[in-house]
Design a protein around this motif. Structure first.
Motif, short mmCIF file in Angstrom:
data_model
loop_
_atom_site.label_atom_id
_atom_site.label_comp_id
_atom_site.label_asym_id
_atom_site.label_seq_id
_atom_site.Cartn_x
_atom_site.Cartn_y
_atom_site.Cartn_z
N ALA A 1 7.78 54.69 -20.83
CA ALA A 1 7.57 55.27 -22.16
C ALA A 1 6.23 56.00 -22.22
O ALA A 1 6.12 57.07 -22.82
CB ALA A 1 7.63 54.17 -23.22
N ARG A 2 5.21 55.42 -21.59
CA ARG A 2 3.90 56.08 -21.60
C ARG A 2 3.94 57.38 -20.81
O ARG A 2 3.35 58.39 -21.20
CB ARG A 2 2.85 55.13 -21.02
N LEU A 3 4.64 57.38 -19.67
CA LEU A 3 4.76 58.62 -18.90
C LEU A 3 5.54 59.69 -19.66
O LEU A 3 5.20 60.87 -19.59
CB LEU A 3 5.47 58.32 -17.57
N LEU A 4 6.56 59.29 -20.38
CA LEU A 4 7.38 60.25 -21.13
C LEU A 4 6.61 60.88 -22.28
O LEU A 4 6.85 62.04 -22.63
CB LEU A 4 8.65 59.56 -21.65
N GLY A 5 5.70 60.13 -22.87
CA GLY A 5 4.88 60.68 -23.95
C GLY A 5 5.72 61.16 -25.12
O GLY A 5 6.68 60.52 -25.54
N GLN A 6 5.42 62.34 -25.64
CA GLN A 6 6.13 62.91 -26.79
C GLN A 6 7.36 63.68 -26.31
O GLN A 6 7.44 64.89 -26.45
CB GLN A 6 5.18 63.83 -27.58
N TRP A 7 8.31 62.96 -25.72
CA TRP A 7 9.47 63.63 -25.16
C TRP A 7 10.33 64.28 -26.23
O TRP A 7 11.06 65.23 -25.97
CB TRP A 7 10.30 62.66 -24.33
N ALA B 1 5.48 56.17 9.30
CA ALA B 1 5.28 55.22 8.21
C ALA B 1 6.32 55.45 7.12
O ALA B 1 6.86 56.55 6.97
CB ALA B 1 3.87 55.38 7.63
N ARG B 2 6.61 54.40 6.36
CA ARG B 2 7.45 54.52 5.16
C ARG B 2 6.52 54.80 3.99
O ARG B 2 5.76 53.95 3.56
CB ARG B 2 8.23 53.22 4.91
N ILE B 3 6.57 56.01 3.48
CA ILE B 3 5.60 56.47 2.49
C ILE B 3 6.15 56.30 1.08
O ILE B 3 7.26 56.76 0.78
CB ILE B 3 5.21 57.94 2.73
N ALA B 4 5.39 55.65 0.23
CA ALA B 4 5.67 55.58 -1.21
C ALA B 4 4.55 56.30 -1.93
O ALA B 4 3.43 56.41 -1.42
CB ALA B 4 5.77 54.13 -1.68
N THR B 5 4.83 56.82 -3.13
CA THR B 5 3.84 57.62 -3.85
C THR B 5 3.53 57.03 -5.21
O THR B 5 4.36 56.40 -5.85
CB THR B 5 4.32 59.06 -4.03
N HIS B 6 2.29 57.27 -5.64
CA HIS B 6 1.87 56.99 -7.02
C HIS B 6 1.52 58.32 -7.66
O HIS B 6 0.63 59.04 -7.20
CB HIS B 6 0.65 56.07 -7.04
N GLY B 7 2.24 58.69 -8.71
CA GLY B 7 2.04 59.99 -9.33
C GLY B 7 0.78 60.06 -10.18
O GLY B 7 0.50 59.16 -10.98
N LEU B 8 0.02 61.14 -10.01
CA LEU B 8 -1.18 61.38 -10.80
C LEU B 8 -0.84 62.28 -11.98
O LEU B 8 0.00 63.17 -11.88
CB LEU B 8 -2.27 62.06 -9.97
N ALA B 9 -1.50 62.06 -13.10
CA ALA B 9 -1.31 62.90 -14.27
C ALA B 9 -1.91 64.28 -14.01
O ALA B 9 -2.92 64.42 -13.32
CB ALA B 9 -1.94 62.28 -15.50
N SER B 10 -1.28 65.31 -14.57
CA SER B 10 -1.79 66.67 -14.37
C SER B 10 -2.99 66.97 -15.27
O SER B 10 -3.72 67.92 -15.03
CB SER B 10 -0.68 67.69 -14.66
N ALA C 1 15.16 51.23 -24.12
CA ALA C 1 15.46 51.51 -25.53
C ALA C 1 14.46 50.83 -26.44
O ALA C 1 13.99 51.42 -27.43
CB ALA C 1 16.88 51.05 -25.84
N GLU C 2 14.10 49.59 -26.13
CA GLU C 2 13.12 48.88 -26.95
C GLU C 2 11.75 49.53 -26.85
O GLU C 2 11.03 49.64 -27.84
CB GLU C 2 13.05 47.42 -26.51
N ALA C 3 11.37 49.98 -25.64
CA ALA C 3 10.05 50.60 -25.46
C ALA C 3 9.96 51.94 -26.20
O ALA C 3 8.90 52.29 -26.73
CB ALA C 3 9.77 50.79 -23.97
N LEU C 4 11.06 52.69 -26.21
CA LEU C 4 11.06 54.01 -26.87
C LEU C 4 11.46 53.93 -28.33
O LEU C 4 11.39 54.94 -29.05
CB LEU C 4 12.02 54.95 -26.13
N LYS C 5 11.92 52.73 -28.76
CA LYS C 5 12.37 52.53 -30.15
C LYS C 5 13.53 53.47 -30.49
O LYS C 5 13.52 54.16 -31.51
CB LYS C 5 11.21 52.71 -31.13
N ILE C 6 14.51 53.51 -29.59
CA ILE C 6 15.72 54.29 -29.80
C ILE C 6 16.91 53.39 -29.49
O ILE C 6 16.75 52.26 -29.01
CB ILE C 6 15.76 55.56 -28.90
#
Length: 485
Positions: free
Chosen positions: A11-17, A218-227, A58-63
């Motif tokens: 929900a925090r990543l989605l922001g004002q979707w 290696a098996r690579i996993a990523t952590h996305g950075l905010a733009s 749904a609970e996190a987004l209140k929908i």
């Protein structure tokens, strides 16, 4: 090393979707699905992570749960989600599409080409006098064999003093000199990462680091950075370490390449604690630590918070001094340095003594050299920002507080197409997907400000011209390749 995103995190990543472009023309479920696809395309939501259950989101987004169910169904239909009954849903790209960067950029010696693919400065004026002084020092070493696997003591002492001056007491025994920062990373990976081991990296990140990890299988996993200026999402980063328990995590906390973000001190401390609890080694790339701009204060080094020899710091001379001087280093515990030196013998034995002596003389003049570099970079950064504001006002750029690069968010997913078009008008670019793992980041472009201001302004003018031409150009006609049997 599969990790899960909780409902509140997504929900925090989605922001004002709800307010995304085109929202009024789309039902709620379509807007939500589009927002998730946008996060995947930007690299902020990694591939292969499990999304929260429908009820939880749904609970996190209140929908309503019905809306989330429909959104997930649309994501499955578009190939962005894979679900298995009773096990959950995982993010993916259509057709399991994955693109791996080679990490290899080869600038051409073309005087008419403005090369924005390489983020490196020309040599400082002090380099030639330092080289002359180094040749005068060289006879002291000629009686020996010339092999110093951990580096000559003079340089190790100078590098150790630099860490001590930053508040991290360091002895020369904790330093190993390498042939550049990339070489330092490669040696660490040889020692710490076996084929198939899990490694966590930021997204976007340095392409040559991805190439080194790919070489180790290696098996690579990523952590996305905010733009935007937020950078690391602490909750998601720490969760990725705790859940995935990777063998190693590669981070660039000082003016991250390519975004320019600076990691806060409290997050550094929490990352080290999480890594210790998860059994994860941290490789901290400090390539840009000498280049804060605008008087930005630096947090303590990540290794300051290390009590269990979990942090290995790497750095070098390429960014503040000159890329042609292939001098880097590793800072670790003394036993780790000895193990790295033993592993190095099978690679290149030792770094050139003459280059190390040049580095000693340059580090002796570091305050003056680095101050001049910072002033130069500030002028060039501001010139680039001004040109972008004037010629490409729809692009979004967060002003970096240090380093040598801007991370521009474009007005569409055109990064690779723009790079191809710019090459035709004499500008070499590094498109966004080069800095990711999965063919995402097409809405982003790295722009270094390491060239003279006039060249940067000229480059932006050429980029702007081809950007507008992209909208008017006819769609290319692709042909089937000829089959030769």
């Amino acid at each position: 090393m599969t990790s899960q995103v909780r409902g509140v995190q997504l929900a925090r990543l989605l922001g004002q979707w709800h307010s995304l472009p085109g929202r009024r023309r789309s039902p709620d479920y379509a807007a939500l699905a589009g927002a998730v696809r946008g996060l995947l395309a930007d690299g902020r939501l990694p591939l292969g992570v499990r999304l929260p259950a429908e009820r939880e989101l749904a609970e996190a987004l209140k929908i309503s749960r019905t809306t989330v169910t429909a959104a997930y169904r649309q994501l499955r239909e578009s190939g962005h989600l894979a679900s298995r009954r009773g096990a959950g849903s995982w993010t993916m790209l259509p057709g399991t599409h994955r693109v791996t960067s080679s990490g290899l950029w080869t600038p051409q010696d073309d005087v008419d080409m403005i090369d924005l693919g390489v983020a490196a400065l020309a040599a400082p004026a002090e380099l030639v006098p330092a080289a002359r002084a180094a040749t005068e020092d060289l006879p002291r070493y000629l009686a020996g064999a010339g092999y110093h696997p951990t580096g000559i003591v003079e340089l190790r002492e100078a590098v150790a003093r630099g860490y001590t001056d930053r508040g991290l007491p360091t002895s020369p025994d904790q330093i190993m000199v390498t042939s550049g920062t990339q070489h330092a990373l490669d040696l660490v990976l040889r020692l710490a990462v076996s084929p198939g081991a899990g490694v966590l990296v930021e997204s976007p990140t340095y392409p040559n680091a991805l190439a080194a990890l790919a070489a180790r299988r290696a098996r690579i996993a990523t952590h996305g950075l905010a733009s935007d200026g937020a950078g690391w999402d602490a909750d998601l980063l720490l969760g990725s370490i705790r859940q995935g328990r990777p063998k190693l995590a590669y981070l660039i906390p000082e003016f991250q390449n390519p975004t320019g973000h600076l990691m806060a001190a409290d997050l550094r401390e929490r990352v080290v604690a999480a890594a210790h609890a998860a059994g994860t080694d941290l490789v901290v790339d400090e390539s840009f630590v000498d280049l804060p701009l605008d008087g930005t204060p630096l947090p303590p080094p990540v290794a300051t918070f290390d009590r269990h020899s979990r942090v290995i710091s790497i750095g070098g001379m390429s960014k503040p001094y000159w890329g042609g001087l292939r001098i880097g280093w590793v800072r670790a515990s003394a036993p780790q340095v000895q193990r790295l030196a033993a592993a190095r013998v099978g690679v290149d034995m030792a770094s050139p003594v003459l280059d190390q002596l040049v580095a000693v003389h340059l580090l002796a003049e570091a305050p003056a050299i680095v101050a001049e570099r910072r002033a130069q970079l500030t002028v060039q950064r501001d010139a680039l920002l001004g040109a972008l504001t004037e010629r490409l006002p729809d692009w979004r750029v967060t002003v970096p507080r240090g380093g040598v690069t801007l991370w521009a968010e474009l007005d569409g997913p055109i990064s690779s197409a723009l790079a191809r078009a710019a090459e035709e008008v004499g500008v070499r670019l590094a498109p966004g997907p080069r800095f990711g793992l999965d063919g995402t980041l097409e809405r982003f472009l790295r722009l270094p400000f390491t060239l003279p201001a006039a060249e940067l302004v000229d480059a932006v003018g050429r980029i702007a011209a081809v950007r507008y031409d992209l909208d008017r150009a006819a769609r290319p006609q692709w042909r089937e390749p000829a089959v030769i049997a």
